[in-house]
Write a protein that holds these residues in place. Structure first.
Motif, mmCIF file in Angstrom:
data_model
loop_
_atom_site.group_PDB
_atom_site.id
_atom_site.type_symbol
_atom_site.label_atom_id
_atom_site.label_comp_id
_atom_site.label_asym_id
_atom_site.label_seq_id
_atom_site.Cartn_x
_atom_site.Cartn_y
_atom_site.Cartn_z
ATOM 1 N N VAL A 189 0.837 -1.197 0.000
ATOM 2 C CA VAL A 189 0.000 0.000 0.000
ATOM 3 C C VAL A 189 0.874 1.250 0.000
ATOM 4 C CG1 VAL A 189 -1.657 1.343 1.367
ATOM 5 C CG2 VAL A 189 -1.974 -1.116 1.096
ATOM 6 N N PHE A 190 2.027 1.164 0.666
ATOM 7 C CA PHE A 190 2.962 2.280 0.734
ATOM 8 C C PHE A 190 4.010 2.216 -0.382
ATOM 9 C CE2 PHE A 190 1.405 1.474 5.019
ATOM 10 C CZ PHE A 190 1.016 2.737 5.431
ATOM 11 N N GLY A 191 3.838 1.300 -1.319
ATOM 12 C CA GLY A 191 4.801 1.172 -2.414
ATOM 13 C C GLY A 191 6.075 0.473 -2.007
ATOM 14 N N ILE A 192 6.066 -0.176 -0.846
ATOM 15 C CA ILE A 192 7.246 -0.912 -0.382
ATOM 16 C C ILE A 192 7.094 -2.352 -0.856
ATOM 17 C CG2 ILE A 192 8.592 -1.638 1.628
ATOM 18 C CD1 ILE A 192 7.430 0.795 3.098
ATOM 19 N N ARG A 193 7.768 -2.673 -1.934
ATOM 20 C CA ARG A 193 7.601 -3.967 -2.592
ATOM 21 C C ARG A 193 8.963 -4.545 -2.952
ATOM 22 N NH1 ARG A 193 4.191 -1.931 -7.572
ATOM 23 N NH2 ARG A 193 5.005 -3.887 -8.366
ATOM 24 N N LYS A 194 9.008 -5.881 -3.010
ATOM 25 C CA LYS A 194 10.258 -6.535 -3.391
ATOM 26 C C LYS A 194 10.263 -6.981 -4.845
ATOM 27 C CE LYS A 194 8.677 -11.033 -1.609
ATOM 28 N NZ LYS A 194 8.948 -12.125 -0.644
ATOM 29 N N ASP A 195 9.129 -6.897 -5.512
ATOM 30 C CA ASP A 195 9.078 -7.278 -6.925
ATOM 31 C C ASP A 195 9.422 -6.073 -7.797
ATOM 32 O OD1 ASP A 195 6.064 -6.242 -8.111
ATOM 33 O OD2 ASP A 195 6.328 -6.370 -5.936
ATOM 34 N N HIS A 196 9.981 -6.341 -8.961
ATOM 35 C CA HIS A 196 10.313 -5.319 -9.958
ATOM 36 C C HIS A 196 11.234 -4.229 -9.398
ATOM 37 C CE1 HIS A 196 6.611 -7.184 -11.502
ATOM 38 N NE2 HIS A 196 7.043 -6.864 -12.709
ATOM 39 N N LEU A 197 12.119 -4.609 -8.481
ATOM 40 C CA LEU A 197 13.009 -3.623 -7.873
ATOM 41 C C LEU A 197 14.006 -3.053 -8.882
ATOM 42 C CD1 LEU A 197 13.859 -5.120 -4.348
ATOM 43 C CD2 LEU A 197 12.475 -3.112 -4.870
ATOM 44 N N LEU A 198 14.517 -3.895 -9.766
ATOM 45 C CA LEU A 198 15.491 -3.431 -10.753
ATOM 46 C C LEU A 198 14.872 -2.372 -11.661
ATOM 47 C CD1 LEU A 198 18.342 -3.775 -11.889
ATOM 48 C CD2 LEU A 198 17.438 -5.522 -13.445
ATOM 49 N N GLU A 199 13.677 -2.641 -12.148
ATOM 50 C CA GLU A 199 12.995 -1.677 -13.010
ATOM 51 C C GLU A 199 12.703 -0.386 -12.251
ATOM 52 O OE1 GLU A 199 12.168 -4.793 -12.529
ATOM 53 O OE2 GLU A 199 11.489 -5.797 -14.367
ATOM 54 N N ALA A 200 12.266 -0.526 -11.000
ATOM 55 C CA ALA A 200 11.891 0.640 -10.203
ATOM 56 C C ALA A 200 13.079 1.531 -9.881
ATOM 57 C CB ALA A 200 11.219 0.191 -8.899
ATOM 58 N N ALA A 201 14.281 0.965 -9.879
ATOM 59 C CA ALA A 201 15.480 1.753 -9.571
ATOM 60 C C ALA A 201 16.164 2.269 -10.827
ATOM 61 C CB ALA A 201 16.456 0.910 -8.756
ATOM 62 N N VAL A 202 16.386 1.406 -11.803
ATOM 63 C CA VAL A 202 17.209 1.759 -12.965
ATOM 64 C C VAL A 202 16.476 2.690 -13.924
ATOM 65 C CG1 VAL A 202 18.409 0.857 -14.979
ATOM 66 C CG2 VAL A 202 18.555 -0.351 -12.799
ATOM 67 N N ILE A 203 15.223 2.375 -14.241
ATOM 68 C CA ILE A 203 14.510 3.186 -15.242
ATOM 69 C C ILE A 203 14.321 4.628 -14.774
ATOM 70 C CG2 ILE A 203 12.381 3.430 -16.580
ATOM 71 C CD1 ILE A 203 12.147 0.392 -16.602
ATOM 72 N N PRO A 204 13.820 4.895 -13.547
ATOM 73 C CA PRO A 204 13.722 6.291 -13.089
ATOM 74 C C PRO A 204 15.084 6.979 -12.987
ATOM 75 C CG PRO A 204 12.291 4.886 -11.773
ATOM 76 C CD PRO A 204 13.148 3.974 -12.598
#
Length: 305
Positions: free
Chosen positions: A81-96
């Protein structure tokens, strides 16, 4: 599982209270606890780190209570709910990271130009000297309390409060996503008004302090739009945190530099055009979520009742 909606007025009031408390708690050690003035900058910032942690935890608990996240059952769903997730971490870090860096293409060119201009002598000696300087700067950064403030504590706590807590509340309060993107930076900017008081305490001229804070507020509003957009599109708190760190490291983008003979200006223009061209494709929810259930935002918040 559905989560009860939050009345719109209650959601706005909660967000305003979080913004005020995030700033007010910073002055708790001296005003409420009556602690002696800090003996050094390190002690001063350590106190602020503790205050920011308390304010962030209080905001998260208040949000969890208003949204009744414990009804979701699974602990990972509560954190999501707070956007604290372990999935798609690479995409969430590298793309932005890459997307945000495009705005600073002119800055990178200007800094690289200075670095190359300073090179001279044997290539191996230059390489060894450069490696030593990098190692020294890394060690100095780890020991610098301002580095921890600007690149760790501030990005993590501010994004948790002003994005991860406020945006779900406003979504559940019935506000449209584009309204939230433009609305939440108001709270984010108001939380920086304390800088006017601090500059005045340092003996700065009031009008000069007002100008400095005005520029800061304008910059924070623009960044707030972008951070809210990232959080809503990706559904991952890591994305705005990465963007926040990059912006704190780089400061204002370099539009032009006389040293680079116009190269920095061309790089800035090309980077900016690329940024806006890639903004929506690079933040497509499909890149950050396994399934969307035909919903345009993560976790189906727009369908919560």
């Amino acid at each position: 599982m559905t989560t009860p909606a939050v009345p719109g007025a209650a959601a706005v009031a909660a967000c305003a209270a979080m913004a005020v408390s995030y700033v007010a708690v910073l002055y708790a050690p001296t005003v409420l606890l009556r602690l002696p003035p800090p003996a050094s900058l390190r002690v001063f910032l350590h106190r602020r780190f503790a205050c920011a942690a308390v304010a962030s935890a209080a905001s998260a608990l208040a949000t969890a209570a208003l949204l009744r996240v414990w009804n979701l059952g699974d602990f990972s769903d509560m954190l999501a709910v707070f956007g604290i997730r372990k999935d798609h971490l690479l995409e969430a870090a590298v793309i932005p990271l890459l997307l945000t860096s495009l705005v600073y293409a002119g800055s990178f060119v200007a800094r690289l130009w200075v670095l190359v201009s300073s090179w001279g002598g044997d290539g191996n000696e230059v390489g060894i000297g450069c490696a030593h300087r990098i190692a020294y700067r890394i060690q100095a950064a780890v020991e610098d309390v301002m580095v921890w403030r600007n690149y760790v504590v501030a990005p993590c706590t501010e994004e948790l409060v002003f994005r991860a807590c406020m945006i779900p509340l406003l979504l559940c309060g019935g506000f449209k996503m584009y309204n939230i993107i433009f609305f939440t930076p108001v709270f984010f900017s108001l939380a920086h008004l304390n800088h006017l008081f601090e500059l005045h305490q340092q003996g700065r001229n009031f009008m000069r302090s007002l100008l400095i804070v005005g520029i800061q507020l304008g910059y924070t509003v623009i960044f707030g739009w972008y951070a809210a957009f990232l959080f809503i599109r990706t559904g991952n708190l890591l994305s705005p945190i990465v963007a926040h760190i990059v912006c704190n490291m780089m400061g204002l983008p370099v539009f032009s530099s006389p040293r680079t003979r116009g190269v920095a200006s061309v790089a800035f223009l090309a980077g900016s055009i690329s940024f806006f061209w890639l903004l929506f494709p690079a933040t497509s929810p499909k890149l950050y979520n396994t399934r969307l259930d035909r919903c345009s935002c993560w976790h189906g918040y727009c369908r919560w009742e």
